[in-house]
Design a protein around this motif. Structure first.
Motif, PDB file in Angstrom:
ATOM      1  N   ALA A 278       0.823  -1.208   0.000  1.00 27.66           N
ATOM      2  CA  ALA A 278       0.000   0.000   0.000  1.00 27.66           C
ATOM      3  C   ALA A 278       0.855   1.257   0.000  1.00 27.66           C
ATOM      4  O   ALA A 278       1.932   1.294   0.600  1.00 27.66           O
ATOM      5  N   ASN A 279       0.344   2.290  -0.677  1.00 23.25           N
ATOM      6  CA  ASN A 279       0.927   3.639  -0.586  1.00 23.25           C
ATOM      7  C   ASN A 279       0.116   4.377   0.472  1.00 23.25           C
ATOM      8  O   ASN A 279      -1.114   4.413   0.385  1.00 23.25           O
ATOM      9  N   ILE A 280       0.772   4.963   1.437  1.00 22.62           N
ATOM     10  CA  ILE A 280       0.005   5.657   2.470  1.00 22.62           C
ATOM     11  C   ILE A 280       0.576   7.055   2.712  1.00 22.62           C
ATOM     12  O   ILE A 280       1.726   7.344   2.370  1.00 22.62           O
ATOM     13  N   GLU A 281      -0.268   7.912   3.296  1.00 17.94           N
ATOM     14  CA  GLU A 281       0.189   9.248   3.690  1.00 17.94           C
ATOM     15  C   GLU A 281      -0.062   9.478   5.169  1.00 17.94           C
ATOM     16  O   GLU A 281       0.654  10.215   5.824  1.00 17.94           O
ATOM     17  N   LEU A 282      -1.141   8.876   5.681  1.00 17.03           N
ATOM     18  CA  LEU A 282      -1.506   9.084   7.080  1.00 17.03           C
ATOM     19  C   LEU A 282      -1.548   7.738   7.792  1.00 17.03           C
ATOM     20  O   LEU A 282      -1.688   6.700   7.158  1.00 17.03           O
ATOM     21  N   CYS A 283      -1.502   7.803   9.113  1.00 12.91           N
ATOM     22  CA  CYS A 283      -1.560   6.570   9.892  1.00 12.91           C
ATOM     23  C   CYS A 283      -2.885   5.850   9.637  1.00 12.91           C
ATOM     24  O   CYS A 283      -2.935   4.617   9.570  1.00 12.91           O
ATOM     25  N   SER A 284      -3.960   6.626   9.441  1.00 14.72           N
ATOM     26  CA  SER A 284      -5.263   5.988   9.212  1.00 14.72           C
ATOM     27  C   SER A 284      -5.253   5.169   7.908  1.00 14.72           C
ATOM     28  O   SER A 284      -5.967   4.179   7.785  1.00 14.72           O
ATOM     29  N   ASP A 285      -4.431   5.576   6.930  1.00 14.37           N
ATOM     30  CA  ASP A 285      -4.325   4.796   5.689  1.00 14.37           C
ATOM     31  C   ASP A 285      -3.731   3.415   5.978  1.00 14.37           C
ATOM     32  O   ASP A 285      -4.056   2.435   5.309  1.00 14.37           O
ATOM     33  N   GLY A 298       4.462  -0.078   0.796  1.00 11.60           N
ATOM     34  CA  GLY A 298       5.523   0.048  -0.198  1.00 11.60           C
ATOM     35  C   GLY A 298       5.991   1.481  -0.349  1.00 11.60           C
ATOM     36  O   GLY A 298       7.088   1.744  -0.849  1.00 11.60           O
ATOM     37  N   LEU A 299       5.138   2.421   0.071  1.00 16.88           N
ATOM     38  CA  LEU A 299       5.507   3.842  -0.006  1.00 16.88           C
ATOM     39  C   LEU A 299       4.726   4.619   1.052  1.00 16.88           C
ATOM     40  O   LEU A 299       3.502   4.720   0.973  1.00 16.88           O
ATOM     41  N   LEU A 332       4.291  -5.979   9.651  1.00 14.14           N
ATOM     42  CA  LEU A 332       4.536  -6.119   8.206  1.00 14.14           C
ATOM     43  C   LEU A 332       5.555  -5.052   7.788  1.00 14.14           C
ATOM     44  O   LEU A 332       5.651  -4.005   8.441  1.00 14.14           O
ATOM     45  N   PRO A 333       6.313  -5.289   6.704  1.00 17.58           N
ATOM     46  CA  PRO A 333       7.336  -4.297   6.320  1.00 17.58           C
ATOM     47  C   PRO A 333       6.750  -2.940   5.926  1.00 17.58           C
ATOM     48  O   PRO A 333       5.687  -2.872   5.310  1.00 17.58           O
ATOM     49  N   VAL A 334       7.467  -1.891   6.306  1.00 18.56           N
ATOM     50  CA  VAL A 334       7.029  -0.522   5.990  1.00 18.56           C
ATOM     51  C   VAL A 334       8.179   0.223   5.308  1.00 18.56           C
ATOM     52  O   VAL A 334       9.271   0.325   5.876  1.00 18.56           O
ATOM     53  N   THR A 335       7.945   0.703   4.098  1.00 16.24           N
ATOM     54  CA  THR A 335       8.960   1.471   3.376  1.00 16.24           C
ATOM     55  C   THR A 335       8.628   2.952   3.544  1.00 16.24           C
ATOM     56  O   THR A 335       7.568   3.395   3.096  1.00 16.24           O
ATOM     57  N   ILE A 336       9.520   3.666   4.191  1.00 16.56           N
ATOM     58  CA  ILE A 336       9.247   5.080   4.462  1.00 16.56           C
ATOM     59  C   ILE A 336      10.117   5.940   3.540  1.00 16.56           C
ATOM     60  O   ILE A 336      11.348   5.797   3.533  1.00 16.56           O
TER      61      ILE A 336
END
Ligand code: PEP
Ligand code: MG
Length: 589
Positions: A278-285, A298-299, A332-336
């Motif tokens: 998933a591409n996320i911008e906020l914690c809620s995403d 992934g982003l 789960l992996p988080v790509t920042i």
């Protein structure tokens, strides 16, 4: 009899929304203008002061709710900016000054704020343009309170509506009450505009780039937003409405089927596995991504942490925010991605002067250039925070806008210095944190093999790669017709980037909007990309599409497609492939 019309735009978030139009005007609402005689001026002053107080109380109340809900910390910065404007003695004295001259309170507000906004407009400055939006929103709130309308037009509408505007600003979208928004229509913007990304992340149907929308649509017109085909039906007749209602029902059935299949593995019919992130911008995403079965993030775009606020986040705040996302993803992996400011992501924290924003922001101080040349200390703080959070989960660092090897080397040296400083400070961190490079500039795609030698993974950002390859500004609707991710040149660069990664044994993923488009997701898989990252709302459709495909056939089709001479040829081949695999469901792809 209302005028029936059909307007075309760009479909950016699928689904069919039916409801009344609610026009969100940019600038101030209309306000009555009249003169107040001297014996009533004191009453008028009191009216103005009460409206100021009411506005402050509303801001405070929203602030409290947002703080309690903890879902939208970004909104707090906007609210703080609005509070500061409302508390500013210049606003109070400036507006009161006009009332004392005989203007009614609404007129005084419009007059004073128009003057302030005009000054900002003349300066034509990115920082001040954002400030202007804040002032306009405060002005709207004040006027709505004076006129007895209560909350401002973006934040509150009692019943569900379809919002129509020139374009929504990031602060508009944060201030909205999403549960009463059925659909979005904008006059400006393209496939990767802020409205598009937001609508997709909320799964709200949206059509953007609808020419003349704000002029031709009237408040309360009945609208049908067809986010599947990019059409906007205004005041449709009974027959058209019945057809569209039927299409909406079919879409709902299709959507429910999609959600049910979220538990199934993302694999083709012949068992080829694809990692869907998933591409996320906020914690809620992140919470939503988890529910929709994402294999990881992934982003994670971190620009939000620097926008709509007056002070920089310190290391502890960054650690807290990153930690929230990592824990929401349940190991789960988080790509920042490190901050990718500049270009269309201007922020008033940095771009206080036009010279900072550059002559052509998309080609100027953006992404990694900005971090290495303009704001090294801010960047260093972010790297330290990322390394620290790495000790609490699987975290990877992703670097934006890399255009060549020297930039990468400079960052890697900085990461080493950050590690040394953390050791000195006795803080835990991940010494082996994976570092990846975005491939979103053509030079990076062409040099992917050299970049791959230095990093642990590559992530292709097709939004910018398309923009820079085709020399088409991704936000400029006048050239939106040329923005073609399926252009043979873009596809060839993706193939070169992939081959570069494969040559060095480094995984290559795609995290631009292409990954969330079923046609391209199928093509990318056929080209040999096994990791796709997309807006969470796209995950179910991509999973279902890939589950209907045969990998050996996909690889064959990909070969044909890569030999395509034109975008039309490419798209034709992809559409045919999808039509055959998806049958009846094809119309919703
Ligand atoms: C891209 O350019 O494809 C990308 C994913 O980055 P952004 O959309 O944030 O520029
Ligand atoms: Mg980009």
């Amino acid at each position: 009899m209302k005028t029936m019309m059909e307007l075309a735009g760009i479909p950016v978030s699928p689904g069919i929304a039916i409801g009344p139009a609610h026009l969100v005007a940019r600038g101030m609402p209309d306000a009555p203008h009249y003169c107040v005689t001297s014996d009533h001026r004191e009453e008028e002053e009191v009216r103005l002061l009460l409206a100021l107080e009411q506005s402050q109380q509303q801001i405070q109340a929203i602030h409290q709710t947002v703080t309690q809900q903890q879902t939208n910390p970004e909104l707090l910065y906007i609210l703080d900016a609005h509070r500061l404007i409302l508390e500013d003695s210049m606003l109070r004295e400036g507006t009161l000054g006009y009332v004392r001259k005989g203007f009614n309170a609404e007129w005084a507000v419009v007059r004073y704020l128009s003057e302030v906004i005009a000054v900002f407009q003349q300066m034509d400055d990115a920082y001040l343009r954002e400030k202007r939006t804040d002032i306009e929103q405060v002005g709207k709130r004040l006027l709505n309170n004076l006129l007895g309308h209560g909350e401002d037009s973006v934040a509150g509408f009692p019943s569900p509506v379809i919002l129509v505007s020139e374009e929504f600003t990031p602060s508009d979208t944060l201030l909205m009450k999403h549960e009463t928004v059925l659909g979005f229509v904008t006059q400006r913007g393209g496939r990767t505009s802020h409205t598009a990304i937001l609508a997709k992340s909320l799964s709200i149907p949206a059509v953007v780039g609808v020419r003349g929308a704000t002029v031709r649509i009237e408040q309360g017109d009945q609208l049908v937003v067809d986010g599947v085909n990019g059409l906007l039906h205004v005041n449709p007749d009974r027959e058209t409405l019945a057809q569209l209602t039927h299409k909406q029902e079919r879409y709902h059935t299709f959507r429910n089927r999609l959600l049910e299949s979220s538990i199934h593995p993302a694999a083709t019919q012949d068992g080829h596995q694809i990692l869907l992130n998933a591409n996320i911008e906020l914690c809620s995403d992140a919470v939503r991504a988890q529910k929709l079965g994402a294999a990881g993030v992934g982003l994670y775009r971190t620009e939000h942490l620097y926008m709509n606020r007056v002070t920089l986040p310190d290391e502890e705040e960054l650690v807290r925010t990153f930690r929230q996302v990592v824990s929401a993803m349940n190991s789960l992996p988080v790509t920042i991605r490190t901050m990718d400011v500049g270009g269309e992501k201007q922020t008033k924290l940095f771009f206080k002067h036009r010279s900072h924003a550059g002559v052509n922001p998309a080609l100027g101080m953006q992404g990694i250039r900005f971090c290495l040349r303009s704001e090294r200390q801010v960047f260093f703080t972010q790297i330290r925070a990322l390394l620290r959070v790495g000790s609490e989960g699987t975290v990877r660092i992703l670097l934006p806008m890399i255009s060549g090897v020297p930039e990468l080397e400079e960052v890697l040296q900085m990461v080493e210095r950050a590690k040394e400083s953390l050791i000195r400070d006795g803080l835990n961190f991940d010494p082996d944190m994976a570092i990846g490079s975005m491939v979103e500039v053509p030079s990076a795609a062409l040099c992917a093999e050299q970049l791959a030698e230095k990093v642990d993974f590559l992530s292709i950002g097709t939004n910018d790669l398309t923009q820079y390859t085709l020399a088409v500004d991704r936000l400029d609707e006048s050239v939106a017709y040329l923005y073609e991710p399926g252009h043979p040149a873009v596809l060839r660069l993706i193939a070169i980037a992939l081959a570069g990664g494969v040559a060095k044994g480094v995984p290559v993923s795609v995290c631009g909007e292409m990954a969330g488009d079923p046609k391209f997701a199928a093509l990318l898989t056929g080209m040999g990309i096994d990791e796709l990252s997309m807006t969470p709302g796209c995950l179910p459709l991509i999973r279902r599409t890939l589950r209907k495909m045969d990998y050996s056939q996909l690889t064959e089709t990909a070969k044909y497609v890569l030999n395509g001479q034109t975008t039309q040829e490419v798209m034709g081949l992809l559409e045919e492939m999808l039509r055959q695999a998806c049958g009846d469901e094809y119309i919703f792809h």
